[in-house]
Each structure stands twice: as C-alpha cells, then as structure tokens.
Design a protein around this motif. Structure first.
Motif, short mmCIF file in Angstrom:
data_model
loop_
_atom_site.label_atom_id
_atom_site.label_comp_id
_atom_site.label_asym_id
_atom_site.label_seq_id
_atom_site.Cartn_x
_atom_site.Cartn_y
_atom_site.Cartn_z
N LEU A 194 0.85 -1.20 0.00
CA LEU A 194 0.00 0.00 0.00
C LEU A 194 0.88 1.25 0.00
O LEU A 194 1.73 1.44 0.88
CB LEU A 194 -0.91 0.01 1.23
N THR A 195 0.66 2.09 -1.01
CA THR A 195 1.44 3.31 -1.17
C THR A 195 0.49 4.47 -1.45
O THR A 195 -0.43 4.34 -2.28
CB THR A 195 2.45 3.16 -2.32
N VAL A 196 0.69 5.58 -0.75
CA VAL A 196 -0.15 6.77 -0.95
C VAL A 196 0.75 7.97 -1.20
O VAL A 196 1.70 8.22 -0.44
CB VAL A 196 -1.04 7.05 0.28
N ILE A 233 3.44 -0.41 2.35
CA ILE A 233 3.00 -1.04 3.59
C ILE A 233 2.41 -2.42 3.28
O ILE A 233 1.53 -2.56 2.44
CB ILE A 233 1.92 -0.18 4.29
N SER A 234 2.89 -3.43 3.97
CA SER A 234 2.35 -4.78 3.87
C SER A 234 2.10 -5.30 5.28
O SER A 234 3.03 -5.39 6.09
CB SER A 234 3.30 -5.71 3.12
N SER A 236 6.66 7.29 6.75
CA SER A 236 5.77 6.64 5.78
C SER A 236 5.95 5.13 5.65
O SER A 236 5.15 4.48 4.97
CB SER A 236 5.89 7.28 4.38
N ARG A 237 6.96 4.54 6.30
CA ARG A 237 7.21 3.11 6.17
C ARG A 237 7.04 2.38 7.50
O ARG A 237 7.21 2.97 8.57
CB ARG A 237 8.64 2.86 5.66
N ILE A 238 6.75 1.08 7.41
CA ILE A 238 6.81 0.21 8.58
C ILE A 238 8.26 -0.20 8.78
O ILE A 238 8.86 -0.82 7.89
CB ILE A 238 5.93 -1.05 8.41
N VAL A 239 8.83 0.12 9.95
CA VAL A 239 10.22 -0.24 10.20
C VAL A 239 10.34 -1.45 11.13
O VAL A 239 11.40 -2.08 11.18
CB VAL A 239 11.01 0.95 10.77
N GLU A 240 9.28 -1.75 11.87
CA GLU A 240 9.29 -2.94 12.70
C GLU A 240 7.86 -3.44 12.88
O GLU A 240 6.95 -2.65 13.12
CB GLU A 240 9.93 -2.65 14.06
N HIS A 241 7.66 -4.75 12.77
CA HIS A 241 6.35 -5.37 12.92
C HIS A 241 6.55 -6.71 13.59
O HIS A 241 7.01 -7.67 12.98
CB HIS A 241 5.70 -5.55 11.54
N ARG A 242 6.18 -6.77 14.89
CA ARG A 242 6.47 -7.97 15.67
C ARG A 242 5.38 -8.19 16.72
O ARG A 242 4.62 -7.27 17.05
CB ARG A 242 7.83 -7.83 16.36
N PRO A 243 5.30 -9.41 17.27
CA PRO A 243 4.38 -9.63 18.39
C PRO A 243 4.66 -8.66 19.52
O PRO A 243 5.83 -8.34 19.81
CB PRO A 243 4.69 -11.08 18.79
N ALA A 244 3.60 -8.19 20.15
CA ALA A 244 3.75 -7.14 21.16
C ALA A 244 4.65 -7.55 22.32
O ALA A 244 5.48 -6.75 22.78
CB ALA A 244 2.37 -6.74 21.69
N LEU A 245 4.51 -8.77 22.80
CA LEU A 245 5.34 -9.21 23.92
C LEU A 245 6.82 -9.15 23.56
O LEU A 245 7.65 -8.69 24.36
CB LEU A 245 4.95 -10.63 24.34
N GLU A 246 7.17 -9.59 22.35
CA GLU A 246 8.56 -9.53 21.91
C GLU A 246 9.02 -8.09 21.72
O GLU A 246 10.14 -7.73 22.12
CB GLU A 246 8.73 -10.31 20.61
N PHE A 247 8.15 -7.28 21.12
CA PHE A 247 8.53 -5.90 20.84
C PHE A 247 8.84 -5.13 22.11
O PHE A 247 9.88 -4.46 22.22
CB PHE A 247 7.41 -5.21 20.06
N PHE A 248 7.94 -5.19 23.09
CA PHE A 248 8.16 -4.40 24.30
C PHE A 248 9.27 -4.97 25.17
O PHE A 248 9.86 -4.25 25.98
CB PHE A 248 6.85 -4.27 25.09
N PRO A 262 16.63 -0.75 3.42
CA PRO A 262 16.71 -2.12 3.92
C PRO A 262 15.41 -2.88 3.70
O PRO A 262 14.33 -2.29 3.68
CB PRO A 262 16.97 -1.93 5.43
N SER A 263 15.51 -4.18 3.52
CA SER A 263 14.32 -5.02 3.45
C SER A 263 13.88 -5.35 4.88
O SER A 263 14.65 -5.20 5.83
CB SER A 263 14.60 -6.30 2.69
N ARG A 264 12.61 -5.78 5.01
CA ARG A 264 12.11 -6.11 6.34
C ARG A 264 12.36 -7.60 6.59
O ARG A 264 11.61 -8.45 6.13
CB ARG A 264 10.63 -5.78 6.47
N ASP A 265 13.41 -7.89 7.31
CA ASP A 265 13.80 -9.26 7.60
C ASP A 265 13.40 -9.62 9.02
O ASP A 265 13.79 -8.95 9.98
CB ASP A 265 15.32 -9.41 7.41
N ARG A 266 12.60 -10.67 9.16
CA ARG A 266 12.11 -11.11 10.47
C ARG A 266 11.46 -9.96 11.24
O ARG A 266 11.65 -9.79 12.43
CB ARG A 266 13.25 -11.74 11.28
#
Length: 315
Positions: free
Chosen positions: A16-18, A33-34, A233-245, A299-303
C-alpha cells in the motif's frame, strides 16, 4: 494483552502506497505497507505524529482527498469473495463496507459529528440503519462511559473527551468485524483511556479485529497482540507485542520506547525528514547512532525489522 488470535486473515494489505500531489511537490505519505490482521487480533500502529498512520486508515476506507494517488491491494475477507478496499468503487464502499464491515473511530470526532443533531439522534440513526433497535442507544453509550443525559447534547456542547466517546459509540454500534481506531483515547483522562482500551480488547476477544492507531505506547502495550512501528511513511518494525516491548530491534523503535517517562525518558535527537524530501535509503539514518554507509540503501524487512543493523534485546 493477549497472544491468542485466529490464524485466518481478515485483512491483507500488500504494498500500500499513498502519494499526495501538491504544487511543486509530492508528499510520500505511505510507502510500501504490507500487513495482515486476523480475527481476534489487535494490531497497534505506532509512531510520531506525521509518519502516515492516519493516512493509512483513511486509505483503507477510501476517504482520501482528490489529490491522492493510491496503489497496492488491501483484501478484506469475510462473507463472500474478498473485497479490495483500494480498488472498490464508492458505491461498494458506502453501501457494504464503511460502518458495516469496517468501522472508524476518527481522530477528530468534533468535526466528524453532524452539528445539528444530538448524540442520541446520531446514535439512534446509526442503530436503525444497521437493523438494531433504537432503544439500544443508551446501552451502547454506557459502554463508552456516556450517561443518558450526555446523549441529549449537541456536538458543540460536548467536551473533547465526550465527543471522542460518542464517536467511539457510533463506530461500535453496527458491530463491524474490523474496527479502525484512530487515536481513540485522545482527550480522555486515564480511567476512560483504560476503559476504552479494555472495550477494544474485549471486541477482539469476541472475534473482531482492531487496528489501533496511536502515539501512546503505554496504550499499545496494555492491549496489543502485535505492533507495527511507522517512521517517515514506512513500517520499520512489525512484531508480536510481547517480543517488541521486551526488546525492540529497530534503532528508531528502541529510541521511541526509551523516550517514555517510565524508561530512560531520553529524547530522540534530530527531527523526522520532510515527507516531500525522503532519502533514498533509511530515513532514520541521520538520527541513528548505528548508521553506516549501508544505510544509503533501503533495507528489506527481515524477520519483522527493516534495518541494516538490527539491535538485540537491549532494554
């Protein structure tokens, strides 16, 4: 927060791009955005003001101004064939998507409420349009902390917090399977913040999905299953909340948490880039203590982390 969510997909967003066209400039509001959201999942989208969080929500509902260009796909699953929210025509969005399948709690409720109707009229009208009894209005209002007398006020007579609660009630009344909550706790005191968050969490526990757009990391930590961090404008991190915090891996996400009063209370140096003049590589590099020559490329979004130099659990 909970970690038990359905494995099926309710919403699948891909690339998704705007872009907004301005005289002499292009605003890169949302870029590539994915994301996926499952029934029973509360996804918190967090980041500083101006990073593109609200534009993401409005793009999904076809509510962007005429100078916007949108690309990518956003497949909404449910009854029947999937609907691509980015390609659907206005008739489809107005009659079958907005309010019915996807609800919105707007960021600025005072401007979204019809000024010549009381809260009761607005809520009863919404209930009737979705085949619910008008007498349910006070029950729905009570769920967001509004008293019966509050419903007899006009929008201009409501405080900011009351307007926010009315907007939440209007979004919840049709019982949509997917709710986009754009800063739903702004203007509320702490007890009402917690009550609103618990209400959103309860919807997910009943099988609905919620995308919570917020700059309040404490709110995200309280109720989110997953966290997506936006920057420029980009997602830089997307992870389970418990792991993220427990330990964010992107330097920006780490700095964002470090700025909280109950952590280091350390400000992030520098300023976000202008969305009309984004660098070719990592947009956070000018503010990042770990930046290198590699950061001149995207950078690509790895893990779950878009970074050339992801961090370990350092908090």
């Amino acid at each position: 927060m909970t970690t038990t969510v359905c494995t099926s997909t309710m919403l699948a967003i891909s690339d998704l791009t705007v872009r907004f066209r301005l005289p002499g400039a292009i605003v890169h509001a949302v870029t590539a955005i994915s994301l996926t959201v499952a029934p029973g999942e509360l996804l918190a989208v967090v980041g500083e003001s101006g990073c593109g969080k609200s534009v993401l929500a409005h793009a999904l509902l076809g509510l962007l101004p005429a100078n916007a260009t949108v690309s990518g796909t956003a497949l909404l699953h449910g009854d029947g064939a999937p609907v691509d929210l980015l390609a659907a025509d206005e008739k489809t969005m107005a009659r079958t998507v907005r309010g019915r399948r996807v609800g919105l709690v707007p960021q600025s409720p005072a401007t979204a409420l019809t000024p010549v109707r009381t809260g009761r009229h607005l809520l009863q009208e919404t209930l009737r349009a979705h085949s619910r009894a008008r007498t349910d209005a006070e029950t729905v209002a009570a769920g967001v902390g509004l008293a019966p007398a509050d419903l007899d006020l006009y929008p201009h007579e409501l405080s900011g917090g009351m307007a926010q609660r009315l907007a939440t009630a209007l979004a919840l009344a049709p019982d949509p399977p997917l709710l986009l909550a754009d800063e739903p706790t702004s203007g509320l005191d702490r007890p009402l913040v917690d009550a609103t968050l618990d209400l959103l969490r309860a919807r997910c526990d009943d099988g609905a999905a919620v995308i919570l757009i917020t700059h309040d990391l404490a709110a995200a930590e309280r109720v989110a299953d997953t966290v997506a961090v936006m920057y420029a404008s980009r997602i830089v991190e997307h992870r389970p909340a418990l792991e993220f915090f427990a330990g964010p891996r992107h330097p920006y996400a780490h700095a964002l948490l470090d700025a909280l009063p109950d952590r280091s209370f350390a400000p992030i140096p520098g300023h976000p880039p202008m969305l009309t003049d984004l660098p070719a590589g990592c947009a956070f590099a000018p503010r990042c203590p770990y930046a290198s020559i590699d950061c001149g490329t995207q950078p690509s979004r790895d893990r779950g982390v878009a970074c050339h130099h992801p961090m370990g659990a350092r908090l």
